[in-house]
Write a protein that holds these residues in place. Structure first.
Motif, short mmCIF file in Angstrom:
data_model
loop_
_atom_site.label_atom_id
_atom_site.label_comp_id
_atom_site.label_asym_id
_atom_site.label_seq_id
_atom_site.Cartn_x
_atom_site.Cartn_y
_atom_site.Cartn_z
N ILE A 80 0.83 -1.21 0.00
CA ILE A 80 0.00 0.00 0.00
C ILE A 80 0.86 1.25 0.00
O ILE A 80 1.82 1.36 0.78
N ARG A 81 0.52 2.18 -0.88
CA ARG A 81 0.99 3.56 -0.78
C ARG A 81 -0.22 4.40 -0.37
O ARG A 81 -1.29 4.27 -0.96
N GLY A 82 -0.05 5.26 0.59
CA GLY A 82 -1.17 6.01 1.11
C GLY A 82 -1.70 5.36 2.37
O GLY A 82 -0.94 4.74 3.13
N LYS A 83 -3.01 5.46 2.59
CA LYS A 83 -3.61 4.93 3.82
C LYS A 83 -4.88 4.19 3.49
O LYS A 83 -5.80 4.73 2.88
N LEU A 84 -4.96 2.92 3.91
CA LEU A 84 -6.16 2.11 3.73
C LEU A 84 -6.76 1.86 5.10
O LEU A 84 -6.08 1.41 6.02
N ASN A 85 -8.04 2.15 5.23
CA ASN A 85 -8.74 1.94 6.50
C ASN A 85 -9.42 0.58 6.48
O ASN A 85 -10.13 0.25 5.52
N CYS A 86 -9.24 -0.22 7.53
CA CYS A 86 -9.70 -1.61 7.49
C CYS A 86 -11.21 -1.74 7.43
O CYS A 86 -11.72 -2.77 7.00
N GLU A 87 -11.96 -0.71 7.86
CA GLU A 87 -13.42 -0.78 7.81
C GLU A 87 -13.99 0.26 6.83
O GLU A 87 -15.13 0.70 6.96
#
Length: 306
Positions: free
Chosen positions: A102-109
């Motif tokens: 991942i580049r950036g930010k992934l939110n799990c929900e």
């Protein structure tokens, strides 16, 4: 095997993916590791320990530790099925990727909706994709797409234009760009949202990568909207796998009029034909209005009668 820390478990997971014991697929390995809550447990089952310790004659675990150390110095993050921040939605599908770069930010929900379609899009298709993406942003929904030419590019470009959160799921390694013309869009998506790859960082674009990418997009999204597509489009794969996942699918009139596969899907549980942007967004509103506690990826056939 003695109690191991998180990095040891990650190294063993990567080693399992290289070794593929009993010719297991990557999703099978990911599922078995998730079931056990440990990569080392699966490794010991596949390669029973020696008297002097771990059974790793080929040195795959050591090689994986070296990889992890190199990646730790890179501009991307590694997320595995062993990590608590791994997306909850992906844990529901049998094509579960064992890891994500991942580049950036992934939110799990994260609440996200896929907007996908043809690379060779018409002017009308591009306009519809952009307006749907804008509607999603207005609702606080992340815009998922594959960063391909055509519909994908239109959706992400529109989301960025109105300050939305794009999520790009790519068919190459995280270091790759495909098509090359979308290099700046890759950077913009990573900066405003998240750029995701389920392949080794240097992996080139291979034909078999894109159906896997489409399955991941379906898994990540609450809904898949197919704007425009041909008979052999990757969007066709995503629509079919989304039905398999129990995720709703919205097909525009453009797709239904142009393709036999879309006509065949109409009437399947959770598949909707939208006569326009307003109708498509109304279906999205109905699906996403369910609380996260009550939502369990239903077919949503009851919505048709509302």
């Amino acid at each position: 095997m003695a109690q191991l820390d998180d990095e040891d478990e990650r190294a063993i997971l990567l080693a399992l993916l290289e070794a593929r014991p009993s010719r297991m697929t990557w999703p099978q390995i990911a599922s078995e590791v998730t079931l056990r809550g440990s990569a080392s447990a699966l490794w010991d089952e596949a390669f029973p320990p020696m008297l002097d310790g771990v059974n790793d004659a080929e040195g795959l675990i050591a090689q994986s530790r070296t990889r992890l150390a190199e990646w730790a110095e890179s501009d991307f993050e590694l997320l595995t099925v062993l990590d608590p921040d791994y997306p909850l939605a992906l844990r529901e599908i049998h094509q579960i990727p064992p890891f994500l770069f991942i580049r950036g930010k992934l939110n799990c929900e994260e609440l996200a909706v896929s907007v996908v379609g043809s690379r060779d899009a018409s002017a009308r298709g591009v306009d519809i994709a952009g307006r749907i993406a804008q509607g999603l942003v207005e609702r606080g929904i992340s815009v998922l797409s594959g960063l391909a030419a055509g519909i994908d590019t239109a959706a992400h470009t529109a989301a960025l234009k109105v300050g939305g959160r794009p999520i790009g799921v790519i068919g190459t390694g995280i270091k790759g760009v495909y098509p090359a013309a979308n290099r700046s869009l890759h950077l913009d998506v990573a900066k405003a949202g998240a750029l995701i790859s389920q392949f080794w960082p240097d992996a080139p674009p291979r034909k078999q990568n894109f159906p896997m990418r489409n399955a991941t997009m379906s898994g990540l999204g609450r809904v898949s909207i197919v704007v425009e597509a041909g008979e052999n489009s990757g969007a066709r794969i995503q629509a079919r796998v989304a039905v398999e996942h129990g995720r709703p699918v919205i097909l525009t009139d453009l797709v239904v009029a142009a393709t036999d596969w879309a006509k065949a899907l109409i009437g399947r549980p959770g598949v909707y034909q939208a006569g326009g942007i307003v109708e498509a967004m109304d279906i999205v509103d109905q699906v996403t209005s369910a609380s996260s506690d009550d939502f369990s990826w239903p077919s949503l056939t009851d919505l048709a009668s509302r």
